[in-house]
Design a protein around this motif. Structure first.
Motif, short mmCIF file in Angstrom:
data_model
loop_
_atom_site.label_atom_id
_atom_site.label_comp_id
_atom_site.label_asym_id
_atom_site.label_seq_id
_atom_site.Cartn_x
_atom_site.Cartn_y
_atom_site.Cartn_z
N ARG A 73 -4.90 -10.62 0.25
CA ARG A 73 -3.59 -11.20 -0.04
C ARG A 73 -3.69 -12.10 -1.26
O ARG A 73 -4.58 -12.95 -1.36
N THR A 74 -2.75 -11.90 -2.20
CA THR A 74 -2.60 -12.79 -3.34
C THR A 74 -1.18 -13.34 -3.33
O THR A 74 -0.42 -13.10 -2.37
N ASP A 75 -0.80 -14.02 -4.38
CA ASP A 75 0.54 -14.60 -4.43
C ASP A 75 1.62 -13.56 -4.73
O ASP A 75 2.81 -13.86 -4.58
N VAL A 76 1.24 -12.33 -5.14
CA VAL A 76 2.25 -11.32 -5.47
C VAL A 76 2.08 -10.01 -4.71
O VAL A 76 2.95 -9.14 -4.79
N LEU A 77 0.99 -9.86 -3.95
CA LEU A 77 0.79 -8.58 -3.27
C LEU A 77 -0.10 -8.74 -2.05
O LEU A 77 -0.78 -9.75 -1.86
N GLU A 78 -0.06 -7.71 -1.22
CA GLU A 78 -0.96 -7.59 -0.08
C GLU A 78 -1.52 -6.17 -0.08
O GLU A 78 -0.76 -5.20 0.01
N ALA A 79 -2.83 -6.06 -0.21
CA ALA A 79 -3.49 -4.75 -0.32
C ALA A 79 -4.31 -4.48 0.92
O ALA A 79 -4.94 -5.38 1.48
N GLU A 80 -4.30 -3.22 1.31
CA GLU A 80 -5.12 -2.76 2.43
C GLU A 80 -6.14 -1.76 1.88
O GLU A 80 -5.76 -0.73 1.31
N VAL A 81 -7.42 -2.08 2.03
CA VAL A 81 -8.50 -1.26 1.50
C VAL A 81 -9.26 -0.62 2.65
O VAL A 81 -9.70 -1.31 3.58
N SER A 140 -13.28 -8.50 6.33
CA SER A 140 -12.12 -7.81 6.90
C SER A 140 -10.81 -8.40 6.40
O SER A 140 -9.75 -7.78 6.53
N SER A 141 -10.89 -9.61 5.81
CA SER A 141 -9.68 -10.26 5.32
C SER A 141 -10.06 -11.26 4.24
O SER A 141 -11.02 -12.02 4.38
N LEU A 142 -9.31 -11.23 3.14
CA LEU A 142 -9.52 -12.17 2.05
C LEU A 142 -8.17 -12.69 1.57
O LEU A 142 -7.24 -11.91 1.39
N ASP A 143 -8.07 -13.99 1.34
CA ASP A 143 -6.85 -14.61 0.85
C ASP A 143 -7.15 -15.39 -0.42
O ASP A 143 -8.17 -16.09 -0.50
N LEU A 144 -6.28 -15.25 -1.40
CA LEU A 144 -6.40 -16.02 -2.63
C LEU A 144 -5.95 -17.45 -2.33
O LEU A 144 -4.77 -17.71 -2.08
N LYS A 145 -6.90 -18.38 -2.35
CA LYS A 145 -6.62 -19.76 -1.98
C LYS A 145 -6.13 -20.57 -3.17
O LYS A 145 -6.29 -20.17 -4.33
N ASP A 146 -5.53 -21.70 -2.88
CA ASP A 146 -5.07 -22.61 -3.93
C ASP A 146 -6.24 -22.99 -4.81
O ASP A 146 -7.33 -23.35 -4.32
N GLN A 148 -7.82 -20.95 -6.75
CA GLN A 148 -8.55 -19.74 -7.12
C GLN A 148 -7.72 -18.89 -8.08
O GLN A 148 -6.51 -18.77 -7.93
N ASP A 149 -8.38 -18.29 -9.05
CA ASP A 149 -7.70 -17.39 -9.98
C ASP A 149 -7.88 -15.93 -9.60
O ASP A 149 -7.12 -15.06 -10.08
N ALA A 150 -8.90 -15.64 -8.78
CA ALA A 150 -9.17 -14.25 -8.41
C ALA A 150 -9.90 -14.20 -7.08
O ALA A 150 -10.48 -15.20 -6.63
N VAL A 151 -9.83 -13.04 -6.45
CA VAL A 151 -10.55 -12.81 -5.20
C VAL A 151 -11.14 -11.40 -5.27
O VAL A 151 -10.50 -10.47 -5.75
N THR A 152 -12.39 -11.25 -4.78
CA THR A 152 -13.11 -9.99 -4.92
C THR A 152 -13.58 -9.48 -3.56
O THR A 152 -14.18 -10.23 -2.78
N LEU A 153 -13.31 -8.23 -3.30
CA LEU A 153 -13.81 -7.55 -2.11
C LEU A 153 -14.99 -6.68 -2.52
O LEU A 153 -14.89 -5.89 -3.46
N ILE A 169 -13.67 -4.73 -5.90
CA ILE A 169 -12.25 -4.72 -6.26
C ILE A 169 -11.80 -6.17 -6.40
O ILE A 169 -11.87 -6.95 -5.44
N THR A 170 -11.35 -6.52 -7.60
CA THR A 170 -10.96 -7.90 -7.89
C THR A 170 -9.47 -7.97 -8.19
O THR A 170 -8.97 -7.28 -9.09
N PHE A 171 -8.78 -8.81 -7.43
CA PHE A 171 -7.35 -9.05 -7.65
C PHE A 171 -7.18 -10.43 -8.26
O PHE A 171 -7.92 -11.37 -7.95
N HIS A 172 -6.17 -10.58 -9.14
CA HIS A 172 -5.97 -11.81 -9.90
C HIS A 172 -4.65 -12.49 -9.52
O HIS A 172 -3.69 -11.84 -9.12
N ARG A 173 -4.62 -13.79 -9.71
CA ARG A 173 -3.41 -14.57 -9.41
C ARG A 173 -2.27 -14.19 -10.36
O ARG A 173 -2.46 -14.06 -11.56
N GLY A 174 -1.08 -14.03 -9.78
CA GLY A 174 0.11 -13.76 -10.57
C GLY A 174 0.08 -12.43 -11.30
O GLY A 174 0.84 -12.23 -12.24
#
Length: 542
Positions: A73-81, A140-146, A148-153, A169-174
């Motif tokens: 989960r990021t601030d603009v999307l929720e992905a299921e991998v 099993s679950s990753l959230d982009l925290k305050d 953080q600019d990115a989160v990687t699975l 797989i790296t997702f970025h803020r905004g």
């Protein structure tokens, strides 16, 4: 005057033919293809432009729906991998609402609720993992925290012959852009030179369609290179093996395009191979394959390709890759529609409302065409003052059409009136109208954009048909202000046309109808003023 009416009738007839053609395409059933293969797509092979499904040596693919999943989960999307292949099997855009139910978010990648659509990747080589391989999920679950600019699975593939492979797989803020990477550690006794592929697998069903009397926007793969530019490929052409697109290039990207949204892979500069194939009766894959540099024993190699999956917002598309903004479908009048949208965006920044921006664009276009329109309305106003004299001519010459036409031409010449004077502004505005139509249908910025009152979404039809009825009324008033055709049949046609256009506009996007209402209103004011000036001065000549 008769010629001007004839041109209007031809324009109307051409519009009806175009709309009927769109309606036919919208309702024409697609014949099912005979090809049968695994539902989760075939593994491509280097050197094949349109690879078919292929077996993966030494691997048994688990059922995709049964494989473990990770939620990011990021601030603009929720992905299921999925653990199977590390596929992104579901992508929910939290800043965009579903078309039918505005209480739910829009789903782009889908596991079958409406579409089968996923982003798949893999490696090609002996015993290397592909999109059928079962990976071990790092979480099993990753959230982009305050903060953080990115989160990687991280996903790890089973070790084969001493070769370790990790997918990240790296997702970025905004951002709707993600980085998909492979790290390959060669623990074998020989060098390896794998290829990596990045593809979309999707069913052939069209995405959500705009209002507009059966008009259907493009859904399917698209390819771009600097040399060959933008190439769209129909699913039907892939099924019939008639698809034509660039296969090898030193640059470019591949995308899966649909109305308002797009997903694309854009490798860095270097050789790449594009492909598209049919996986099953209604499932297609389109992707790009890139070679990895040879990896010596004991060394680690890496390949990374950015993924964009989100709305067709111009600012985001131009940042992702060169030419990626071409996925926005402006129709065949892009040369007019693109500048129109630039102006519309600028006015939106001033007003903060797309409806008022459309009104200001309409006023600007009316001002731009004012000299032509004024000449047209002056010609029609003068024609109206000549109506009694033309009627007397008809009575004088009776059935002698040749003498009647000659007398009319002489009268026009004496009074310095061009009977075709009203045609040019109409013919010039038709392309502008069509360009604006496709622009309003194609830009995601208009999706869900309110104006005022009951108009809560300018990209869909007016829910209460108020604007189309106002448009019809203004069209009728405009017709009444024009001189009546001498031919009674033409006169009836001109009265019927506003009714026909009203019927057509019932299904058009509210933004387009708003443009036409404002345009009609300004035209009525301009024509009424010119008529009043000429009638008050008793003018029948310059």
């Amino acid at each position: 005057m008769d010629n001007r009416r004839l041109i209007l009738l031809l324009v109307f007839s051409f519009s009806m033919v175009m709309l009927w053609d769109g309606w036919q395409k919208h309702n024409h059933p697609q014949a099912p293809a005979a090809t049968a293969a695994a539902q989760n797509g075939g593994v491509p092979t280097p050197g094949a432009a349109s690879p078919g499904a292929a077996a993966v040596p030494g691997q048994s693919a688990p059922v995709a729906s049964a494989a473990p999943k990770a939620i990011i989960r990021t601030d603009v999307l929720e992905a299921e991998v999925s653990a199977q292949g590390g596929d992104i099997v579901r992508l929910e855009l939290t800043q965009h609402k579903a078309t039918e139910d505005h209480t739910r978010n829009y789903v782009l990648f889908d596991k079958g609720e409406k579409h089968v659509y996923s982003a798949q990747t893999g490696l090609v080589g002996n015993n290397l993992p592909n999109h059928k391989t079962l990976f071990a999920l790092g979480a099993s679950s990753l959230d982009l925290k305050d903060g953080q600019d990115a989160v990687t699975l991280r996903l790890d593939a089973p070790e084969q012959d001493g070769i370790k492979v990790a997918k990240l797989i790296t997702f970025h803020r905004g951002s709707y852009q993600a980085d998909v990477s492979y790290e390959v550690t060669n623990g074998s006794g020989a060098p390896i030179a794998p290829h990596a592929y990045f593809q979309f697998t999707r069913d052939g069903k069209p995405a959500e369609q705009p209002g507009g009397f059966g008009v259907q926007t493009f859904t399917g793969p698209a390819f771009y290179t600097d040399a060959d530019k933008y190439q769209k490929v129909e699913f039907s052409d892939i099924a019939s093996k008639k698809a034509k697109f660039v296969t090898k290039a030193p640059d470019g990207w591949v995308a899966m395009v649909q109305h308002y949204f797009v997903a694309g892979w854009s490798p860095a500069a270097g050789e790449r191979e594009f492909y598209a194939n049919q996986v099953s009766s209604d499932l297609y894959s389109a992707g790009v394959m890139v070679p990895m540099a040879a990896i010596a024993p004991g060394q680690t190699g890496k390949v990374s390709v950015p993924l964009y999956a989100g709305p067709q917002e111009q600012s985001r598309l131009t940042q992702f890759a060169q030419g990626f903004d071409l996925v926005v479908d402006y129709g065949w009048l892009t040369i007019i529609a693109a500048p129109l949208f630039w102006v519309l965006q600028w006015l939106h920044k001033l007003t903060g409302n797309w409806g008022w921006a459309i009104i200001l664009v309409t006023i600007a276009l009316k001002a731009l065409f004012f000299p032509l329109s004024a000449a047209s309305y002056k010609s029609m106003a003068k024609m109206k003052t000549l109506a009694p004299r033309l009627q007397r001519m008809k009575e004088q010459y009776g059935d002698d059409k040749m003498k009647l036409q000659q007398a009319m031409m002489d009268l026009y010449k004496r009074e310095k009136i061009n009977p075709l004077g009203g045609c040019l502004p109409i013919l010039i505005q038709i392309p502008v109208f069509i360009a604006l139509y496709w622009m309003l249908l194609g830009v995601v910025e208009m999706r869900g954009a309110p104006w005022l009152g009951w108009i809560t979404d300018l990209s869909v039809k007016d829910p209460y048909y108020i604007l189309p009825l106002i448009m019809g009324a203004t069209s009728l008033i405009q017709t009444r202000l024009n001189p009546a055709p001498a031919d009674p049949v033409q006169a009836k046609v001109m009265l019927i046309m506003p009714v026909m256009f009203t019927f057509m506009f019932l299904w058009f996007p509210a933004g387009l109808v708003l443009y036409w209402v404002v345009n009609n209103t300004l035209s009525i004011a301009q024509q009424w003023q010119i008529n009043r000036m000429i009638e008050a001065g008793g003018q029948t000549a310059e």
